[in-house]
Design a protein around this motif. Structure first.
Motif, PDB file in Angstrom:
ATOM      1  N   TYR A 271       2.385  -1.306  18.280  1.00 28.23           N
ATOM      2  CA  TYR A 271       1.115  -1.130  18.996  1.00 28.23           C
ATOM      3  C   TYR A 271       1.257  -1.538  20.460  1.00 28.23           C
ATOM      4  O   TYR A 271       0.679  -0.906  21.356  1.00 28.23           O
ATOM      5  CB  TYR A 271       0.014  -1.947  18.316  1.00 28.23           C
ATOM      6  N   LEU A 288      -7.047  10.061  14.886  1.00 29.22           N
ATOM      7  CA  LEU A 288      -6.861   8.907  14.007  1.00 29.22           C
ATOM      8  C   LEU A 288      -8.206   8.328  13.580  1.00 29.22           C
ATOM      9  O   LEU A 288      -9.062   8.033  14.417  1.00 29.22           O
ATOM     10  CB  LEU A 288      -6.047   7.824  14.711  1.00 29.22           C
ATOM     11  N   CYS A 291      -6.031   2.780  12.063  1.00 28.55           N
ATOM     12  CA  CYS A 291      -4.698   2.233  12.303  1.00 28.55           C
ATOM     13  C   CYS A 291      -4.537   0.991  11.432  1.00 28.55           C
ATOM     14  O   CYS A 291      -5.491   0.216  11.260  1.00 28.55           O
ATOM     15  CB  CYS A 291      -4.514   1.867  13.772  1.00 28.55           C
ATOM     16  N   ILE A 314      -8.385  -0.835  14.205  1.00 25.34           N
ATOM     17  CA  ILE A 314      -7.164  -1.364  13.607  1.00 25.34           C
ATOM     18  C   ILE A 314      -7.563  -2.302  12.471  1.00 25.34           C
ATOM     19  O   ILE A 314      -8.289  -3.271  12.679  1.00 25.34           O
ATOM     20  CB  ILE A 314      -6.304  -2.138  14.627  1.00 25.34           C
TER      21      ILE A 314
END
Length: 517
Positions: A271, A288, A291, A314
């Motif tokens: 990342y 996306l 993540c 994330i």
């Protein structure tokens, strides 16, 4: 149910669905399942039996997927090995793991030639062709390995599509994963069919993976994080994996622009590279939905900066080889807490305990222990180590953690990395979080080194993008944000920090440098 059987069912239900893309070429579930069946049959024709051990010295490729699932369909036990390990490291795993068959890239032919006299128990070497191997003129002729040598292509060609395979028991050992061996020789964690299937299923369900997902599989397949989260869970869900042989920011952005992936899984270092990549266009990652970060604690500043730049959530999780590996994830349907590894996934229980194994009060630090269908059977040929790691059905992780009132867990640090400064506990991660928040610092590692007066002192290593940043600048920054005993005694500037193949920063390599110096 087991991984290979479920993939077979998926292939029957979704035969024309794309299972993977590799080098921009697609393969359907029907094609993948057919290759798996033929490879299993071909292995049996070589004399490989249920329960035999097979080592895979392969990078991210269809070779790995077919070999893994083919061996599992036969009932063999798979031992994934990092193909860039040294000959001594590979030799130890093959010998200790009682390996009878090795599946390897043609680039490793010279290694097989050199080592096979030392490994007489290996009965078969199955070699996989690569473009690089062809360029170097590597082939199977005139090698003293002799009749032990076979090609992956010939094994497939000799396979039978009608092959059924033996009946498998859920408690049979499916995979042995050798730990990195931070203390002593690596230990082989025995994971059963039940361990792997349950963790892949529960992880996929928790992350809401489905057949519409496309997952970038760039983490090393021989590593447990990739094995479950970016390979097994997606294939159980009927998703499509985008196989990336080697991580690079440029390739991730290219894959994203072309295939519009929905899920990316990586370690914090990845990342960081993606965030720092100047040519990366945030629009290329807009497909996306999620993540996933694991393998090491993610600095909160990096997590927040990445989410802000790329407008994607994330979900940080936690796992270890001995737990197949996932035990926690930040939930998708409830608030995510930055700095937390989330809550226990379904069917898995996490607890924080003291030295006596008693659960500590909310907010207090103790050792994280885990229980569930994902916990390993034990360490291969190591009963004493198994007994030390698994007590009363609980796996002791060696990680220090705390839990909040909502059931979110926070990794404080590795138990063995705790620094004692004049009787005070210093957790390296706490110092690293402060250093990561400095705008000119890219990467950080903090560790304890001996000190005659305080017992230990805090030492830091940093990678910076500002060549004019000084040690005193960094220490001044820490003085404003840390208690006196937590402030590093010194700051070493490095061009890069040592990392393993997944991109995890290796504190132990830095410690070794200090010892050797």
């Amino acid at each position: 149910m087991n991984l290979s059987a479920q993939l077979h069912e998926t292939a029957k239900a979704l035969p024309q669905k794309t299972a993977y893309f590799f080098n921009d070429e697609a393969s359907t579930y029907a094609e993948l399942d057919g290759a798996i069946t033929k490879f299993a049959s071909g292995l049996e024709a070589l004399g490989v039996k249920k329960g035999d051990h097979i080592a895979l010295l392969l990078g991210n490729s269809p070779y790995f997927v077919v070999s893994l699932y083919g061996a599992l369909r036969l009932g063999a036990t798979v031992i994934p090995v990092n193909p860039i390990y040294t000959p001594d490291e590979i030799g130890y795993i093959i010998k200790n793991g009682d390996v009878k068959t090795v599946v390897a890239l043609d680039l490793l032919l010279p290694l097989a030639e050199k080592m096979h006299h030392l490994l007489p128990e290996v009965e078969n070497y199955i070699i996989c062709d690569t473009p690089q191997g062809k360029e170097r003129g590597l082939n199977n002729s005139n090698l003293s390995v002799g009749d032990k040598l076979h090609t992956f292509t010939s094994i497939l060609a000799s396979g039978d599509l009608s092959y059924q395979g033996p009946e498998l028991n859920e408690d049979d050992v499916a995979v042995i994963l050798y730990t990195s061996g931070t203390t002593g020789k690596p230990k082989g964690a025995m994971l059963t069919h039940k361990n792997l299937y349950s963790n892949a299923k529960d992880t996929g369900d928790y992350l809401k993976m489905n057949e519409d997902d496309r997952i970038i599989t760039t983490l090393p397949m021989f590593h447990v994080f990739c094995l479950t989260v970016a390979l097994n869970a997606p294939l159980l869900s009927g998703a499509t994996i985008l196989i990336d042989p080697k991580f690079s920011p440029a390739e991730i952005f290219r894959l994203s622009k072309k295939y519009e992936p929905t899920v990316f899984a990586g370690v914090p270092t990845m990342y960081n590279f993606l965030y720092q990549y100047e040519a990366g266009d945030p629009k290329d990652l807009q497909s996306l939905r999620l993540c996933i970060s694991g393998g090491a604690s993610m600095p909160v500043s990096l997590l927040e900066n990445f989410e802000r730049k790329f407008n994607v959530l994330i979900s940080e999780g936690y796992g270890l080889s001995e737990a197949s590996p996932v035990t926690c994830f930040n939930p998708l349907d409830r608030p995510r807490k930055a700095g937390s590894i989330g809550q226990s996934i379904v069917h898995v229980e996490n607890k924080v305990v003291n030295e006596l194994g008693e659960e500590v009060p909310i907010g207090q630090v103790g050792e994280l222990i885990v229980s569930g269908p994902n916990v390993m059977k034990g360490y291969y040929k190591m009963p004493e180590e198994t007994q030390a790691a698994i007590r009363n059905g609980w796996l002791y992780t060696g990680d220090l953690a705390r839990k909040d009132e909502e059931g979110y867990f926070y990794i404080v640090d590795r138990k063995k990395d705790l620094i004692l400064v004049g009787g005070y506990n210093v957790y390296p991660r706490e110092v690293e979080e402060v250093l990561y928040s400095h705008p000119d610092i890219i990467e950080v590692a903090v560790l304890g080194v001996p000190d005659p007066e305080q017992g230990e002192m805090v030492k830091s290593y940093v990678v910076t993008k500002n060549s004019e940043l000084t040690e005193e600048d960094v220490l001044d920054y820490c003085r404003e944000r840390l208690a006196k005993y937590k402030i590093p005694s010194s700051v070493d500037f490095l061009e890069e920090l040592p990392k393993n193949t997944t991109g995890k920063i290796l504190r132990r390599a830095l410690k070794q440098q200090i010892i050797q110096a």
